[in-house]
Design a protein around this motif. Structure first.
Motif, PDB file in Angstrom:
ATOM      1  N   GLY A   2       0.810  -1.199   0.000  1.00  0.00           N
ATOM      2  CA  GLY A   2       0.000   0.000   0.000  1.00  0.00           C
ATOM      3  C   GLY A   2       0.848   1.256   0.000  1.00  0.00           C
ATOM      4  O   GLY A   2       2.039   1.225   0.318  1.00  0.00           O
ATOM      5  N   VAL A   3       0.219   2.370  -0.378  1.00  0.00           N
ATOM      6  CA  VAL A   3       0.880   3.681  -0.375  1.00  0.00           C
ATOM      7  C   VAL A   3       0.405   4.435   0.858  1.00  0.00           C
ATOM      8  O   VAL A   3      -0.798   4.564   1.096  1.00  0.00           O
ATOM      9  N   ILE A   4       1.350   4.927   1.648  1.00  0.00           N
ATOM     10  CA  ILE A   4       1.004   5.588   2.900  1.00  0.00           C
ATOM     11  C   ILE A   4       1.409   7.058   2.861  1.00  0.00           C
ATOM     12  O   ILE A   4       2.330   7.456   2.140  1.00  0.00           O
ATOM     13  N   ASP A   5       0.724   7.857   3.638  1.00  0.00           N
ATOM     14  CA  ASP A   5       1.097   9.249   3.864  1.00  0.00           C
ATOM     15  C   ASP A   5       2.411   9.251   4.653  1.00  0.00           C
ATOM     16  O   ASP A   5       2.512   8.586   5.686  1.00  0.00           O
ATOM     17  N   PRO A   6       3.443   9.966   4.172  1.00  0.00           N
ATOM     18  CA  PRO A   6       4.705   9.982   4.918  1.00  0.00           C
ATOM     19  C   PRO A   6       4.532  10.321   6.396  1.00  0.00           C
ATOM     20  O   PRO A   6       5.262   9.800   7.253  1.00  0.00           O
ATOM     21  N   ARG A   7       3.556  11.167   6.710  1.00  0.00           N
ATOM     22  CA  ARG A   7       3.331  11.555   8.108  1.00  0.00           C
ATOM     23  C   ARG A   7       2.848  10.388   8.963  1.00  0.00           C
ATOM     24  O   ARG A   7       2.941  10.447  10.196  1.00  0.00           O
ATOM     25  N   ASP A   8       2.309   9.346   8.323  1.00  0.00           N
ATOM     26  CA  ASP A   8       1.804   8.181   9.050  1.00  0.00           C
ATOM     27  C   ASP A   8       2.845   7.079   9.193  1.00  0.00           C
ATOM     28  O   ASP A   8       2.549   6.015   9.754  1.00  0.00           O
ATOM     29  N   THR A   9       4.055   7.309   8.698  1.00  0.00           N
ATOM     30  CA  THR A   9       5.052   6.236   8.637  1.00  0.00           C
ATOM     31  C   THR A   9       5.368   5.661  10.014  1.00  0.00           C
ATOM     32  O   THR A   9       5.442   4.444  10.192  1.00  0.00           O
ATOM     33  N   ARG A  10       5.553   6.521  10.996  1.00  0.00           N
ATOM     34  CA  ARG A  10       5.872   6.025  12.341  1.00  0.00           C
ATOM     35  C   ARG A  10       4.729   5.161  12.882  1.00  0.00           C
ATOM     36  O   ARG A  10       4.979   4.086  13.451  1.00  0.00           O
ATOM     37  N   ASP A  11       3.486   5.613  12.712  1.00  0.00           N
ATOM     38  CA  ASP A  11       2.346   4.832  13.212  1.00  0.00           C
ATOM     39  C   ASP A  11       2.246   3.492  12.500  1.00  0.00           C
ATOM     40  O   ASP A  11       1.962   2.459  13.127  1.00  0.00           O
ATOM     41  N   VAL A  12       2.466   3.486  11.184  1.00  0.00           N
ATOM     42  CA  VAL A  12       2.416   2.228  10.429  1.00  0.00           C
ATOM     43  C   VAL A  12       3.520   1.291  10.904  1.00  0.00           C
ATOM     44  O   VAL A  12       3.285   0.100  11.138  1.00  0.00           O
ATOM     45  N   LEU A  13       4.736   1.820  11.061  1.00  0.00           N
ATOM     46  CA  LEU A  13       5.840   0.988  11.533  1.00  0.00           C
ATOM     47  C   LEU A  13       5.569   0.453  12.936  1.00  0.00           C
ATOM     48  O   LEU A  13       5.877  -0.707  13.245  1.00  0.00           O
ATOM     49  N   ARG A  14       4.982   1.276  13.776  1.00  0.00           N
ATOM     50  CA  ARG A  14       4.697   0.838  15.146  1.00  0.00           C
ATOM     51  C   ARG A  14       3.696  -0.314  15.137  1.00  0.00           C
ATOM     52  O   ARG A  14       3.864  -1.303  15.863  1.00  0.00           O
ATOM     53  N   GLN A  15       2.654  -0.203  14.299  1.00  0.00           N
ATOM     54  CA  GLN A  15       1.689  -1.305  14.202  1.00  0.00           C
ATOM     55  C   GLN A  15       2.362  -2.578  13.697  1.00  0.00           C
ATOM     56  O   GLN A  15       2.116  -3.680  14.212  1.00  0.00           O
TER      57      GLN A  15
END
Length: 537
Positions: free
Chosen positions: A501-514
Motif C-alpha cells: 500500500g501507499v502511505i502518507d509519509p506523516r503516518d510512517t511512524r504509526d504504520v511501523l509501530r503497528q
C-alpha cells in the motif's frame, strides 16, 4: 543515544515546493482509492432494498471504534483490466486490512459485492493470497465477509482457476496452524466460493440472504437436468439445519457482524502487547512532506527521515564515517529497539560491507530491521568493479536474504537496480512493504535506460556504416523514457501489488509501530497447531 540535530529548514522555499508536490501526489492517489468506494456505493439503493449493508459498512461495524486500522493493497489492480487511468477502478474487488475486533488484532477481508456482485478480479486473487500470507506469518485470526458471484465467466482465464486453488489451500493452512478462520456468509458463494465457508472453522449465515452451493440452479440444470431452488440447494436455513455448514444463523447483516464479534471475543486470544507510553519524536512528522524531491537525483540526508520516526528523535549511528552514503543507525520505534538502514546515494563497496555487518549485528541482537529505500542502485564504474562491487554487493544480498529478524521496508524515494534487492525489496519477502507517494521503482533511471539504448543503437548503425538519424534517435529516446517512467510510478507498482500500500509519509511512524507490534506479538504467541485444519461436521 543522543537526539539528532536537524539541519533541515521546513520553511525554506525548497521544502515548501516539495511539500506542495507531495501533497498533490498524495491527494491524487487517495482519490484513486476513493474511486473504488464510490463505485461500490452506487449499489447503496439495491443493498437497502434487500435490507443489507454495503461491504465497507460491514467492515466498519465489525471493527472496534477508534482502534487502529491498517488498510492493505488499496490500489491493487489499478490499470490491470483497463489501461485507461480515468476509468480503472483499483482494489481488486476486495477490501482488506488489519484492525481490532473485540480487542483482538485480526486480518479482515470483505468481498466488495457492490462492484460486479463481488466477482473475483485477477488482482483480487493476488490480494487475497497476500493477506492470507500475512495472517499466517503474523498469527492473526482471519475474518472473511463473503458475498461474491464467484469468477466472472465472461473474463474466464484458466490460470485464474488453477492458481485460485491456493486461496483454499491457505485457509486450510491457517486452520491447521491454530489460527482461527471465521466466515460471515452475507450472500452468495458459488462453486469455488462455496469452499470459503467449507474451509472455515466458524461460519455465520444470514437467513434469506446466504447462499452456498457447488452448482447453482442454472449450472445444475445444464449439467444434470435437475431443477431445484437456490434455497433448496444452499440456503441459510438449509445449511443451518440440514447440511451443518453453518454454526450460527443471523437475521440480518448487523446481527451477523455482532455474532462475529462475539466469536472473536470468545477465542481467548492473547491481547496485543502494549509497550506503554514512549517519547514521540522531537521533530515533527509534517516535515516528511518536504524532505523528498520530485527529482530523485536530488540528494537527501535520510538521517532527517530516521529522526522523525524514532522515539525522542534519538539515533545511534553505526560506522558514521565509513561508507557514508549508506546510513545505518539504531533507535526505538514505539518502544521497539530497531536497526534502520537507508541511502544517501548509490551503495558503494564500503556501504555494502557496512550494511552487511550491521544486518548481522541486528540479527545477533534480535532487533528488527527497517529499510528506508532511497537509492539509485549499486555503484558502477572501473574503480567500483575493480574494488569488488559484485562480491561485496552479493554479501549484502546474502545478509538480507538470510536475516533472522523481521524486516520491514518503506520505499521513500528511488528504488533502482539491484539496490531494490539489497534494500529488501518485494522479492526478498519483507514482513511488510509500504511506499510513499513519490516512490519510483525501476531497473534503472528512465534517462539512463534511454541513453544506454541510444548508445547501443547508434553503435550498431555505425558498425554497418550508417549514420544515426538524430530525429529517429531522439524519438526512440523519448519513447524509452516514457515507458520507464510510466512503469516506475507508484500508482502502477502498487497496482501490481509490488507493495502493501501507499502511505502518507506523516503516518510512517504509526504504520511501523503497528507492524512492529504485530511482529513482536507473532514471535511471542504460542499456537496449538494440528496436522489438519478443523474439518466441518
Amino acid at each position: 543515544m543522543t537526539p539528532f540535530e536537524s539541519s533541515w529548514n521546513p520553511q525554506s522555499p525548497e521544502s515548501q515546493q516539495r511539500r506542495t508536490a507531495m501533497l498533490a501526489r498524495l491527494g491524487a492517489l487517495r482519490a484513486l482509492e476513493e474511486r473504488a468506494a464510490r463505485a461500490s456505493a452506487k449499489s447503496q439503493a439495491r443493498f437497502d432494498k434487500r435490507g443489507q449493508l454495503l461491504p465497507r459498512q460491514r467492515v466498519a461495524l465489525l471493527l472496534d471504534v477508534g482502534a487502529p486500522w491498517l488498510p492493505l493493497s488499496a490500489l491493487a489492480g489499478y490499470l490491470h483490466d483497463t489501461k485507461d487511468p480515468e476509468t480503472s477502478v483499483p482494489g481488486g474487488g476486495v477490501v482488506a486490512g488489519i484492525g481490532f475486533v473485540s480487542g483482538v488484532r485480526c486480518m479482515v477481508v470483505a468481498a466488495d459485492s457492490g462492484i460486479d456482485a463481488g466477482a473475483l478480479q485477477p488482482m483480487g486473487l493476488d490480494k487475497l493470497l497476500r493477506v492470507q500470507e500475512i495472517a499466517l506469518e503474523q498469527k492473526l485470526p482471519f475474518i472473511h465477509l463473503v458475498e461474491s458471484a464467484g469468477a466472472n465467466l465472461m473474463r474466464y482465464r484458466v490460470e485464474g482457476f488453477v492458481l485460485g486453488g491456493a486461496v483454499f489451500r491457505n485457509l486450510s493452512r491457517l486452520s491447521a496452524a491454530g489460527i482461527p478462520v471465521i466466515t460471515v456468509q452475507h450472500g452468495s458463494g458459488t462453486a469455488g466460493g462455496a469452499y470459503m465457508p467449507g474451509l472455515s472453522d466458524i461460519v455465520i449465515l444470514v437467513e434469506g440472504r446466504s447462499r452456498a452451493f457447488l452448482a447453482g440452479p442454472p449450472l445444475l440444470k445444464a449439467a444434470t437436468g435437475e431443477i431445484a431452488t437456490e434455497e433448496e440447494l444452499g440456503g441459510a436455513m438449509m445449511h443451518a439445519t440440514v447440511s451443518g455448514l453453518g454454526e450460527y444463523l443471523a437475521q440480518d447483516d448487523r446481527e451477523a457482524i455482532s455474532m462475529a464479534r462475539d466469536v472473536v471475543a470468545s477465542l481467548g486470544w492473547p491481547a496485543s502487547r502494549n509497550s506503554g507510553e514512549v517519547p514521540p519524536p522531537t521533530l515533527p512528522a509534517s516535515d516528511l512532506l518536504g524532505l523528498m524531491s520530485e527529482d530523485l537525483r536530488q540528494p537527501v540526508d535520510m538521517r532527517e527521515v530516521m529522526a522523525r520516526l524514532v522515539d525522542a528523535s534519538e539515533l545511534l549511528e553505526f560506522k558514521a564515517l565509513y561508507g557514508a552514503a549508506t546510513v545505518c543507525a539504531q533507535g526505538n520505534i514505539g518502544g521497539h529497539a530497531v536497526g534502520l538502514i537507508s541511502n544517501n546515494g548509490p551503495i558503494d563497496v564500503a556501504g555494502a560491507n557496512k550494511a552487511t555487518h550491521f544486518i548481522q549485528w541486528m540479527c545477533q541482537r534480535n532487533q528488527p530491521i527497517i529499510y528506508l529505500q532511497n537509492t539509485t542502485g549499486y555503484m558502477v564504474g572501473k574503480d567500483s568493479e575493480q574494488g569488488g562491487m559484485i562480491k561485496h554487493g552479493s554479501k549484502m544480498i546474502h545478509a538480507v536474504t538470510n536475516a533472522t529478524v523481521p524486516q520491514i521496508t518503506i520505499q521513500c524515494g528511488a528504488s533502482f537496480g539491484a539496490g531494490n534487492y539489497g534494500m529488501c525489496g518485494r522479492g526478498y519477502e519483507p514482513k511488510f512493504l509500504f511506499s510513499w507517494p513519490n516512490a519510483k521503482t525501476s531497473v534503472m533511471g528512465a534517462e539512463q535506460a534511454a541513453r544506454t539504448m541510444q548508445i547501443v543503437a547508434d553503435a550498431a548503425l555505425e558498425r554497418k556504416g550508417i549514420a544515426p538519424d538524430p530525429e529517429k534517435s531522439q524519438a526512440q529516446f523519448d519513447r524509452i523514457v516514457h515507458m520507464f517512467e510510466a512503469q516506475a510510478d507508484v500508482a502502477v507498482t502498487s497496482g501490481l501489488m509490488l507493495d502493501d500500500g501507499v502511505i502518507d509519509p506523516r503516518d510512517t511512524r504509526d504504520v511501523l509501530r503497528q507492524c512492529l507490534d504485530m511482529c513482536a506479538d507473532a514471535q511471542a504467541r504460542r499456537l496449538s497447531p494440528m496436522q489438519f485444519g478443523v474439518a466441518r461436521m
